[in-house]
Enzyme design. Sequence first.
Site, PDB file in Angstrom:
ATOM      1  N   GLU A  58       0.835  -1.199   0.000  1.00  0.00           N
ATOM      2  CA  GLU A  58       0.000   0.000   0.000  1.00  0.00           C
ATOM      3  C   GLU A  58       0.874   1.255   0.000  1.00  0.00           C
ATOM      4  OE1 GLU A  58      -4.061  -1.556   2.049  1.00  0.00           O
ATOM      5  OE2 GLU A  58      -2.744  -0.407   3.348  1.00  0.00           O
ATOM      6  N   ARG A 113      -2.060 -10.965   2.740  1.00  0.00           N
ATOM      7  CA  ARG A 113      -3.283 -11.773   2.631  1.00  0.00           C
ATOM      8  C   ARG A 113      -4.086 -11.279   1.443  1.00  0.00           C
ATOM      9  NH1 ARG A 113      -6.684  -7.664   3.911  1.00  0.00           N
ATOM     10  NH2 ARG A 113      -5.903  -6.204   5.447  1.00  0.00           N
TER      11      ARG A 113
HETATM   12  P1  ADP Z   1      -3.991   0.429   8.935  1.00  0.00           P
HETATM   13  O1  ADP Z   1      -3.109  -0.772   9.022  1.00  0.00           O
HETATM   14  O2  ADP Z   1      -4.635   0.762  10.233  1.00  0.00           O
HETATM   15  O3  ADP Z   1      -4.950   0.358   7.783  1.00  0.00           O
HETATM   16  P2  ADP Z   1      -2.271   2.228   7.397  1.00  0.00           P
HETATM   17  O4  ADP Z   1      -0.881   2.524   7.728  1.00  0.00           O
HETATM   18  O5  ADP Z   1      -2.517   1.338   6.208  1.00  0.00           O
HETATM   19  O6  ADP Z   1      -3.017   1.660   8.692  1.00  0.00           O
HETATM   20  O7  ADP Z   1      -3.065   3.568   7.169  1.00  0.00           O
HETATM   21  C1  ADP Z   1      -4.452   3.585   6.975  1.00  0.00           C
HETATM   22  C2  ADP Z   1      -4.867   4.864   6.297  1.00  0.00           C
HETATM   23  O8  ADP Z   1      -4.419   5.986   7.081  1.00  0.00           O
HETATM   24  C3  ADP Z   1      -4.267   5.085   4.922  1.00  0.00           C
HETATM   25  O9  ADP Z   1      -5.012   4.465   3.891  1.00  0.00           O
HETATM   26  C4  ADP Z   1      -4.335   6.579   4.844  1.00  0.00           C
HETATM   27  O10 ADP Z   1      -5.649   6.958   4.532  1.00  0.00           O
HETATM   28  C5  ADP Z   1      -4.036   7.059   6.263  1.00  0.00           C
HETATM   29  N1  ADP Z   1      -2.607   7.353   6.483  1.00  0.00           N
HETATM   30  C6  ADP Z   1      -1.650   6.479   6.883  1.00  0.00           C
HETATM   31  N2  ADP Z   1      -0.435   7.059   6.949  1.00  0.00           N
HETATM   32  C7  ADP Z   1      -0.610   8.352   6.596  1.00  0.00           C
HETATM   33  C8  ADP Z   1       0.265   9.485   6.447  1.00  0.00           C
HETATM   34  N3  ADP Z   1       1.579   9.403   6.690  1.00  0.00           N
HETATM   35  N4  ADP Z   1      -0.275  10.666   6.051  1.00  0.00           N
HETATM   36  C9  ADP Z   1      -1.607  10.767   5.792  1.00  0.00           C
HETATM   37  N5  ADP Z   1      -2.484   9.743   5.925  1.00  0.00           N
HETATM   38  C10 ADP Z   1      -2.004   8.555   6.311  1.00  0.00           C
END
Ligand code: ADP
Length: 447
Positions: free
Chosen positions: A277, A293
Amino acid sequence: MKNPKKILIANRGVIAIRALRAAKELGYQVASVYSTVDKDQKHLKLSDEAICIGPAASKESYLNEAAIISAAELVGADAIYPGFGFLAENASFAEKCKESGFEFIGPDPKVIDVMGDKIKAKELIESLGVPTVPGYTGQIQSQNQIENIVEEIGYPVIVKASSGGGGKGMRVVYDKSELWDSIIGAQNEAKLAFGNDEVFIEKYLKKPRHIEIQIFGDGKGKVVHLYSRDCSLQRKYQKIVEEAPAKNLNQEKLDEIQNICVKACSELNYKGAGTLEFLYENNEFFFIEMNTRIQVEHTVTEMITGVDLVQAQLLLALEDKFDLDQEKLKINGHAMQCRINAEDAETFIPSPGEITRVHRPGGYHVRFESQIYSGYKVPSNYDSLIAEVIVKDGDRRNTINKMRMALTELVIEGIETNQALHLKILEDKGFQNIDYYIKYLEEELIK
Ligand code: ADP
């Protein structure tokens, strides 16, 4: 292993029926597990065997590792399919399956373990040449130390739990005065929610898009990518609309990122389906996490590539069969998925209860993935996802038109769903022009 082989589906809902169909089509025997509140799930009636593994609370049923392994022993399963959610990214469960003589349908537990720890994952992925969001993953020693580090990164920043998931355990910090309290708060919250208080810091990107790359590996170094997905339409960091491929971005950079993902996963001898991602802002990609997954949105990739990803998972795990060839993987058309949740379209309050009537949409390249039927009771104990409407057409504009038709046709009575919200999204100019970002829905569309 005997023939036909037997798969135990260790999940419920949308992914359970998806996996059941995939396995049955391949001629496998299927055993399923369920909690007492789920005894009327559709896939149980289509399974060769169904075993009750405990009461409604996930902890005592779908997260109950011993009960699931016992069920696998009882039915003589060859492999365990974890789906998404629950135990799908639990390395110790994957290890236990192996130790008990069952194939865990997923990557090596060591890879699951690293990727489940966002700090370790970020450091590893960065070392393999993938760009990540600027930030700090080191030890947090003192208020002074961390204030200096964040000054360098520049505000705003986001404090994230290393073991976080599902959008939980994240805090945005706009100013030095909030930093220390946010870190302590995030640590406490993470400890409570995930049993691990490790947090890290990232630059907070203000209006990024969420773009991800689907990969698939044979576990021996051969890896292909199945192009990109755009999952920027979110609410509370949860995806609502997903599409493939991602459009309206720097194609050259996207091609480059796809190849970098393949190379990195090849170095990891990655096995099975996985997703890297990224956040995308100002023409740059920044890795945020890897999911080891199948994902809810795998369907849109299937629609544009013609690859049944769940069957590919099963064939690799059970037959050691891998016939994906990068040269032959081409994009055909544009696909979109709307997640139908049992919740109010305006207040987002969950709406469990009995579905009194269902009419499924149909038509060319219209797909409906769901366990629901007239008389089905949506329990209040689990995720509110009850269906996925997936469509494909030649280009994005026609895909939107087809989705509008499919959602107009869909009838779910007896409970509230977010169907009307989806229709509103499809009518929105920003959405139609791909001029939106991860907070667009909350900040502009429904504010
Ligand atoms: P999770 O495992 O809880 O899904 P992620 O790291 O994939 O956590 O982040 C989930 C969502 O949070 C991302 O899809 C994005 O929308 C937001 N997000 C995560 N990191 C950032 C960042 N550095 N800046 C802005 N939004 C973020």
